[in-house]
Scaffold this active site. Structure first.
Site, short mmCIF file in Angstrom:
data_model
loop_
_atom_site.label_atom_id
_atom_site.label_comp_id
_atom_site.label_asym_id
_atom_site.label_seq_id
_atom_site.Cartn_x
_atom_site.Cartn_y
_atom_site.Cartn_z
N ASP A 130 0.80 -1.22 0.00
CA ASP A 130 0.00 0.00 0.00
C ASP A 130 0.84 1.27 0.00
O ASP A 130 0.28 2.37 -0.04
CB ASP A 130 -0.94 0.01 1.21
CG ASP A 130 -2.14 -0.90 1.00
OD1 ASP A 130 -2.34 -1.34 -0.14
OD2 ASP A 130 -2.88 -1.17 1.97
N ASP A 149 -15.68 35.41 -34.86
CA ASP A 149 -14.88 34.23 -35.16
C ASP A 149 -15.09 33.10 -34.16
O ASP A 149 -14.40 32.09 -34.20
CB ASP A 149 -13.40 34.58 -35.26
CG ASP A 149 -12.84 35.16 -33.97
OD1 ASP A 149 -13.66 35.47 -33.10
OD2 ASP A 149 -11.61 35.30 -33.86
N GLY A 191 -12.95 27.68 -37.03
CA GLY A 191 -13.89 27.87 -38.13
C GLY A 191 -13.19 28.04 -39.46
O GLY A 191 -13.61 27.50 -40.48
N LEU A 192 -12.09 28.81 -39.51
CA LEU A 192 -11.38 29.02 -40.76
C LEU A 192 -10.77 27.72 -41.26
O LEU A 192 -10.82 27.42 -42.46
CB LEU A 192 -10.29 30.08 -40.56
CG LEU A 192 -9.44 30.40 -41.81
CD1 LEU A 192 -10.33 30.93 -42.92
CD2 LEU A 192 -8.36 31.42 -41.46
#
Length: 540
Positions: free
Chosen positions: A36, A287, A422-423
């Site tokens: 442990d 944008d 996005g572009l």
């Protein structure tokens, strides 16, 4: 018993270790076998702490089970007391150590130490890590702050005129997701409101600091998984109210400022007017329109999952298609949050269930833990980490809070950067059929060689070629491939070309639905008409 290669939470003694490691001058004596001691690596390797956790293990082995293991524990406790000289000590057993039933609490008290010794009895096989952290912190607060409690029925004295309000920050621990930076950000925000921080606990506090918890006017609960139980006790005994709003996201931070200002009796408007955060403008700018209705799946601890769902839906314009948590103790809260978004909450600690749900929902972004990062990578989906458990890269050297106004800026960057801009999406759509930029084409500066075998197009489409087809040199001279569906139906070239007109993020689903439709209707060759027939069929 369930065997697994991953778990969202460790056993409850790991939660106790997180509290002890976050605090100063507190020592944890753990009755545990040799195996442990692995838990040390969580703090030194993953969190990159420069010192070991303040934990002494008895490390009994199989040969010790025939001897007096109680004496082994008492010897370890004596050595820890003499060596580390802590202000307080907590004692308990690991999941394996609890099977011996040696009663570490009773044994430690019999040693007569001059410091508080708090037994932490954690049901190892019924509860998990976050519950263990919450119970440990509660027992510490009750044992150390309790003697300073006012007599029952005593009213809390009014704060002197002109004196600044004081609060405690409760909940941050070691191994927490961005807890270090959240403390800095919220302390700064409270300072702008004219509120002093009395004690931050567990992280950074000593047992002596816990005796001063009752001096604060109210408590700020940053992480309910750890602090809600202790905060409820402080409210009942010391008459200290505590905050309910978690300041993750712009809207929640504004609500938090107003809630805290109400408890402190100060005006929040100057701070709100001067708030510096770029998330609202960035998410509303032209944008960022590509963010609108992006499908997002969220999974993590309840605090971060609920807050992330609100940010995704209200502040970034995402569509929440899945919400879940591994924190069963907060399952009701997550179900209520999921109902707001019209989804069914996923309450599970099985990562395979989470992976199946992600594959079923086809999200465009996954927000989760380290495991969801692996799941998203396997499924080819963008991902950002929002919650513990996390790996080493989510303990950055830089300042990166999740809470407050600066935390909102960090969240925007963290979530948006994995998404396709996005572009980029527009350019990919524009040039997807170009001879130079199409899938499978080599970079132009490499000349006209064979397309790499691992090209994306080859991975996406299974190509069926006649065995007698010759191997031709030059990528431009390759014959037009004919895709084969797993069901046996063959995609005609014109149908394959039409499929490419479908947006990439739903193209896989459209392909699977069309192949399923063709299989169910005995269609051998998938044509353009089959594609649109399938679309009409599944749109009903």
């Amino acid at each position: 018993m369930q065997l697994t290669v991953w778990t969202y939470e460790g056993p409850p003694h790991v939660g106790a270790m997180r509290v002890a490691t976050g605090m100063e001058k507190l020592h944890y004596v753990l009755h545990a076998p040799q195996g442990d001691t692995y838990a040390d690596l969580l703090f030194t390797m993953i969190e990159r702490r420069n010192k070991r956790p303040p934990v002494t293990y008895t490390t009994f082995a199989a040969r010790d089970l025939g001897k007096d293991t109680a004496e082994l524990f008492m010897s370890a406790a004596r050595n820890a007391y003499a060596r580390f000289k802590p202000q307080a000590m907590i004692v308990g057993a690991s999941c394996t150590g609890s099977l011996i039933q040696d009663d570490p609490g009773g044994l430690a008290k019999s040693l007569g130490f001059s410091i508080p010794v708090i037994p932490i009895d954690l049901p190892a096989y019924q509860r998990k890590e976050n519950w263990g952290a919450s119970e440990t912190f509660y027992q510490l607060v009750r044992a150390i702050a309790g003697p300073k409690a006012p007599a029952p029925g005593t009213k809390r004295p009014e704060r002197a005129a002109g004196q600044r309000a004081k609060c405690n920050l409760l909940g941050p621990t070691a191994l927490g997701f961005r807890h270090r930076d959240d403390i800095t950000e919220i302390t700064r925000l409270l300072g702008q409101l004219g509120i002093d921080v009395n004690v931050v606990a567990p992280m950074g506090a000593t047992p002596a600091d816990l005796t001063r918890l009752g001096e604060a006017d109210f408590n700020v609960v940053l992480y309910p998984e750890v602090a809600s139980q202790a905060a409820s006790w402080l409210q009942r005994i010391f008459h200290q109210p505590f905050t309910k709003t978690i300041p993750i996201g712009v809207s929640a931070t504004r609500e938090f400022v107003r809630e805290v200002a109400g408890l402190a009796g100060v005006d929040p408007e100057p701070v709100l007017a001067a708030a510096s955060t770029r998330l609202p403008w960035y998410s509303h700018s032209v944008d960022s329109t590509y963010l609108t209705n992006k499908r997002v799946f969220i999974f993590g601890d309840a605090t971060h999952a609920i807050a992330s769902a609100r940010i995704a839906s209200e502040e970034l314009g995402f569509k929440v298609v899945g919400l879940g948590t591994y924190s069963r103790e907060f399952g009701r809260d997550v179900r209520e949050a999921a109902a707001k978004y019209g989804v069914e909450a996923l309450i599970t600690d099985d990562y395979l269930e989470v992976e199946a749900k992600v594959a079923e929902l086809h999200p465009e972004l996954v927000l989760g833990t380290q495991m969801e990062r692996h799941i998203a990578k396997r499924l080819g989906v963008p991902c950002a980490v929002i919650s513990a458990p996390v790996h080493v890269q989510d303990f950055p050297a830089r300042y990166a809070p999740q809470m407050g106004f600066e935390g909102a800026n960090v969240i925007f960057d963290t979530w948006v950067h994995p998404l396709m801009m996005g572009l980029e999406e527009h350019l990919l759509a524009m040039f997807k059929d170009d001879f130079e930029f199409k899938d499978g084409a080599l970079p132009s500066h490499l000349g006209t060689g064979h397309a790499p075998a691992s090209a994306p197009a080859a991975a996406e489409v299974a190509v069926a070629l006649p065995q007698s087809a010759p191997v031709l040199d030059g990528a431009a001279s390759n014959p037009a491939p004919v895709a084969t569906a797993p069901t046996g139906a063959v995609w005609a070239p014109e149908a394959e070309k039409e499929l490419l007109k479908i947006p990439f993020f739903v193209r896989g689903k459209a392909r699977r639905n069309t192949e399923r439709f063709a299989n169910e209707n005995g269609v051998a060759t998938i044509t353009v008409e089959t594609l649109y027939d399938a679309k009409a069929h599944f749109a009903r």
